[in-house]
Design a protein around this motif. Structure first.
Motif: not given
Length: 631
Positions: A289, A237-240, A274, A248, A264, A267
């Motif tokens: 997040t 998982v990535t926090a964008n 995250v 995310v 996606t 958030t």
């Protein structure tokens, strides 16, 4: 770009390919904000932060036992990477650099820890803005072998790194969030997977494009690994982070090191960090997040398939830049911790166990806190916090007060003044007090000691133990003072405290003052004009007892020449006795002064008291008669 922070980059304060547009703080953006009422439960509390220098400004912090002594240490990325070895009592040794600045001379972002070569020693990996990941293998003593650079992609900036076995071969792999800046044909956010060879080296990165943001300027500043859909295969998982976005991305793993296309989920605004954990106790990993473009942290509950269809916001500090998860108060429920870049503090949001959280409790940190991690630094089973402070060039360690024994209540004893009396005894009652109620019994020993008062003749010696039941705040100790009819000065003795259990002693000596009650005798002075020849003037001296007495008090008196003399007929000599009946306090003595017509200086004579009874004491036994010349 050398030692500039990535938040400075976000703020547009540097130039070059890593420069970013200014962040617009999104405090006015709509979001679903939930404020839970406080329950009657233990609130988080931390001791005052202790700061450790790590210059220049740190960007990330991680906790692990790097020297194998069973104590948690700290790793901090601050241009180079420094390690602060833990002493096991919540304190740390001075930072020493173990990894130099990235080979591309770029600023490191996040840190990750793992045993990359399976030798039982922990290693470090950092993501660097120069498009590289730096890997340093640990020597097991807190030092590291020379670092090696892994270039993830040309023209890119590596922003974040996480560790996990993504292909199930028992060897740790790396997941790296990166971006190619605007101006390059392949600009945009990416995730790179570097499969580990088990010897500290890694295969060529496999790259996955992440969705472009609404502003075409999206940055995966945080990446985490976990089995999000419960299939036994690790996912990513990535926090964008982006100026106008709030998402995310989840990439489900196939178990062979490859990932499915990203999905996606929404958030709060501007997620910069995250965390992955089971936040509602259902056995499924959820997401939290830290939303930099707001004052919130978002919680995304897992529906069991690795999807997060809704989110709920909870208030934190200003511009939260990092989020961590720990059971801060030991109630078995996961809590959230944020480092708040805009308010110079950390927030702890106690979990209710169902995915909702209590109102944030804030503790001071350093200047511009940018990252936070939790760990048990002093061995008391309660997690403590460490915060990387970019602007104050240090890390703050906050020890959890839940694991620190409450300070013992303090014992103090009063002073006492008592009049001795003539017969029998009088009670000198000393009060011993606790500064605060205790939940356990408190005991204290006491014993008397002589001062100018002597045990056996002035008071009765005493000793013993006082016991305070739980909740009790005071106890008394009584010393008997012996009455007598001896006129003597006031006297003192002391009561000493010792041997306290479950308490400390702040005032361990009470002073007992015995006031002698035998009467004190004093005589006044008189000054009058003498009068003319043939006249007489009566000089009346007043004799006073300090207090009424129950026995007669007697004394003698006599006149004594001064410059006035009986031989010159200045006054008439007089002697006699004076008796105070029980209860009387004043008497007078009259002396006859003879007038004359001589021009002379003022003259004096004296009226002396002497031979007083044994139940009294003189305080002033000479009265001065001053004959004022009036010629």
């Amino acid at each position: 770009m050398k030692s500039f922070s990535w938040l400075k980059c976000l703020s547009g304060r540097v130039t070059g390919r890593a420069a970013r547009r200014p962040i617009r703080h999104a405090s006015r953006l709509p979001c679903r904000l939930c404020l839970e009422a406080l329950e009657d439960r233990s609130l988080p509390s931390f001791l005052a932060p202790v700061n450790y220098p790590v210059d220049p400004g740190p960007q990330a912090v991680a906790t692990a036992d790097f020297n194998g002594d069973g104590r948690l240490d700290l790793a901090v990325s601050n241009g180079p990477v420094g390690v602060l070895l833990g002493n096991g009592d919540g304190t740390f040794q001075a930072a020493r650099n173990v990894i130099p600045t990235g080979i591309s001379n770029a600023t490191p972002g996040t840190l990750a820890v793992g045993d990359f070569n399976a030798d039982g020693r922990l290693d470090l990996a950092t993501a660097n803005y120069g498009g590289e990941v730096i890997v340093a293998l640990g020597n097991g003593d807190g030092t590291f072998a020379p670092a090696r650079s892994l270039v993830v992609a040309p023209n890119s900036n590596a922003l974040s790194v996480a560790v996990g076995d993504l292909n199930g071969d028992g060897k740790l792999d790396l997941a790296v969030g990166a971006e190619v800046p605007l101006g390059y044909p392949d600009y945009g956010p990416y995730l790179h997977v570097l499969l580990g060879n088990g010897d500290g080296t890694f295969a060529v990165p496999r790259t996955y494009a992440l969705p472009q943001g609404v502003t075409n300027d999206r940055f995966p500043y945080s990446v985490q690994v976990g089995d999000l859909n419960g299939d036994g295969k690790l996912d990513v998982v990535t926090a964008n982070f982006e100026l106008g976005g709030a998402t995310v991305s989840v990439l489900l793993g196939n178990g062979d090191g490859t990932l499915q296309p990203p999905t996606t989920f929404d958030t709060g605004p501007g997620p910069l960090s995250v965390a992955v954990a089971d936040l509602n106790g259902d056995g499924k990993l959820d997401l939290a997040t830290a939303n930099y473009n707001s004052t919130t942290v978002s919680v995304l509950l897992n529906n069991g398939t690795g999807a997060f269809p809704t989110f709920q916001n909870f208030a934190a500090g200003a511009n939260p830049a990092s989020v961590a998860v720990a059971d801060v108060n030991g109630d078995g429920r996961r809590d959230l911790i944020t480092a708040n870049y805009g308010s110079d503090n950390v927030s702890v949001l106690l979990g209710n166990g169902n995915g909702t959280f209590q109102v944030a409790q804030n503790s001071a940190a350093g200047s511009f806190p940018i990252a936070v991690a939790a760990g048990n630094f002093n061995g008391d089973l309660f997690p403590d916090l460490v915060v990387a402070n970019e602007r104050s060039n240090n890390v703050s360690v906050l020890i959890n007060a839940a694991g620190v024994p409450a300070p013992l209540p303090a014992l103090a004893i009063t002073d006492v003044t008592v009049t001795e009396g003539n017969v029998g005894t009088a009670s000198a009652v000393f009060t011993v007090s606790l500064s605060a109620a205790s939940s356990q019994p408190v005991t204290i020993n006491f014993t008397t000691a002589n001062g100018t008062a002597i045990a056996g003749s002035d008071y009765q010696a005493a000793s013993g133990t006082l016991t305070f039941a739980p909740g009790q705040l005071s106890q008394t100790s009584t010393v008997l003072v012996l009455g007598d009819r001896l006129p003597e000065p006031n006297e003192t003795f002391v009561v000493n405290l010792s041997g306290a259990t479950n308490a400390t002693i702040t005032d361990g000596q009470g002073v007992g003052t015995i006031l002698d009650n035998e009467p004190r005798i004093s005589i006044s002075d008189v000054a009058m004009k003498e009068g003319k020849t043939g006249q007489t003037t009566l000089f009346t001296f007043t004799v006073t007892l300090s207090a009424a007495y129950d026995q007669a008090v007697t004394m003698s008196f006599r006149t004594v020449d001064g410059t006035a003399k009986t031989s010159d007929s200045d006054y008439t000599a007089k002697t006699g006795t004076l008796t105070f009946a029980p209860g009387e306090t004043t008497k007078t003595i009259t002396i006859v002064v003879n007038g004359d017509s001589k021009k002379e200086a003022n003259e004096t004579f004296y009226l002396d008291l002497f031979g007083n009874s044994s139940n009294s004491l003189f305080t002033k036994n000479r009265g001065v008669g001053t004959i004022l010349n009036d010629d």
